[in-house]
Design an enzyme around this catalytic site. Structure first.
Site, PDB file in Angstrom:
ATOM      1  CG  HIS A  40      -2.017   1.013   1.139  1.00  0.00           C
ATOM      2  ND1 HIS A  40      -1.807   2.341   1.453  1.00  0.00           N
ATOM      3  CD2 HIS A  40      -3.321   0.912   0.764  1.00  0.00           C
ATOM      4  CE1 HIS A  40      -2.937   3.006   1.281  1.00  0.00           C
ATOM      5  NE2 HIS A  40      -3.872   2.170   0.862  1.00  0.00           N
TER       6      HIS A  40
ATOM      7  CD  GLU B 158      -5.469   1.699  -2.810  1.00  0.00           C
ATOM      8  OE1 GLU B 158      -6.531   2.022  -2.279  1.00  0.00           O
ATOM      9  OE2 GLU B 158      -4.445   1.441  -2.163  1.00  0.00           O
TER      10      GLU B 158
END
Length: 269
Positions: A105, A183
Site C-alpha cells: 500500500h 491505487e
C-alpha cells in the site's frame, strides 16, 4: 469473473467496541440487502482488513459469514517465528484467521520506505503460507502529471516477475492467491478521482503485463482504489476491466461499503 470489494480499515476503528459496532452494522446491512444475499454473494466477494490487534476478534465474528478477513501487512523477515520485535509473520496471521494480506500500500511505501526487494520477501513469505496477497501499485500526483503512470506501474510489477523467477513452484497459486489493486496515490483519501476511461486503460495495461509474465496470469483480478465511494461505484463497476474495489474511508460506514459491493455484484450479473 467474480468481483472483489475489500475494505481497508487502516488504523481504525479506535476501540473494540467500535469494531463490534461496525461489524454489527455490516452484517445487518448484508442480511437486508437482496443483491448481497447468500445466493448472490458468489458474484462479489467481500473482505475486510482490520488493524492487526483486532484481526482475530474480527475473524471470530465473521467465521459464519461469507466475508473474508485480511491483514494489512506481513513480516518480510520470516514466514514463521524469529527475533523480530514488532513484526507479525504470515504463519501467525494465518493462525489468527486471515486468509489474505494487503502488501505494498502506498502508505507503507511512503512511511516505511518499502522497496521492491522488501515487498518481494513479504510476498514470498505470505504465499509460502497460502496467505493470499492483495498487491497495491500506483503513481504519485507528479508522476501522473508527467505521464509516467505506466512506467511506474511496470517498475512496481517487477516484484511479480521476480517472484515467478525465484519461486516457480508457487506460480500455479497466483491466479487464485494474488490480486492487484491499482491505487493512484494522488486519489487516496483526497476526493480526486481519475476518469473511468483512465482507470480502464491502466487496468488493461496491468492485465497485459501480467499475462506477459506467464500464461497462467492471463486472467488476473485487478481492483481500483482511491476515493471510491457510494456515488461513483456504479460507474467503475460498469467497466469490464475493473474487477472490484479496494475501499478506504467508505469501508468504515456499513451502508456506503455495501452500496459499493452491491454495485459490483449487480455488474457481475
Amino acid at each position: 469473473m467474480q468481483a472483489w470489494v475489500i475494505g481497508n480499515w487502516k488504523q481504525n476503528p479506535a476501540t473494540s467496541h467500535d469494531v463490534n459496532a461496525l461489524l454489527d452494522d455490516l452484517c445487518a446491512a448484508i442480511s437486508t440487502t437482496k443483491q448481497m444475499s447468500h445466493d448472490n454473494s458468489a458474484r462479489c466477494q467481500i473482505m475486510v482488513a482490520p488493524s492487526l490487534i483486532h484481526l482475530a476478534a474480527v475473524n471470530g465474528r465473521l467465521k459464519d459469514t461469507s466475508i473474508l478477513c485480511a491483514a494489512q501487512d506481513v513480516s518480510g523477515h520470516s514466514a514463521s517465528v524469529g527475533a523480530y520485535t514488532g513484526e507479525c509473520s504470515a504463519q501467525q496471521i494465518v493462525d489468527a484467521g486471515a486468509t489474505w494480506t494487503i502488501l505494498g500500500h502506498s502508505e507503507r511505501r511512503q512511511y516505511h520506505q518499502e522497496s521492491n526487494d522488501a515487498l518481494l520477501q513479504k510476498m514470498i513469505h505470505a504465499l509460502s503460507q497460502d496467505l493470499g496477497v492483495v498487491f497495491c501499485i500506483g503513481e504519485s500526483q507528479e508522476q501522473y502529471d508527467t505521464k509516467q503512470t505506466l512506467t511506474v506501474i511496470d517498475n512496481q510489477l517487477v516484484v511479480i516477475k521476480e517472484f515467478i523467477t525465484q519461486q516457480p513452484e508457487l506460480i500455479d497459486a497466483l491466479p487464485t492467491r494474488l490480486i492487484i489493486a491499482y491505487e493512484p496515490v494522488w486519489a487516496i483519501g483526497t476526493g480526486k478521482v481519475p476518469t473511468v476511461a483512465e482507470v480502464s486503460a491502466t487496468h488493461k495495461h496491468i492485465k497485459q503485463t501480467l499475462a506477459g509474465f506467464a500464461d497462467s496470469l492471463s486472467n488476473m483480478t485487478v481492483l481500483y482504489g482511491g476515493s471510491v465511494n457510494a456515488d461513483n461505484a456504479n460507474s467503475f463497476a460498469a467497466d469490464p476491466m475493473i474487477d472490484g474495489a479496494l475501499v478506504g474511508g467508505a469501508s468504515l460506514k456499513a451502508d456506503s461499503f455495501l452500496t459499493i459491493a452491491t454495485a459490483f455484484s449487480q455488474a457481475s450479473i
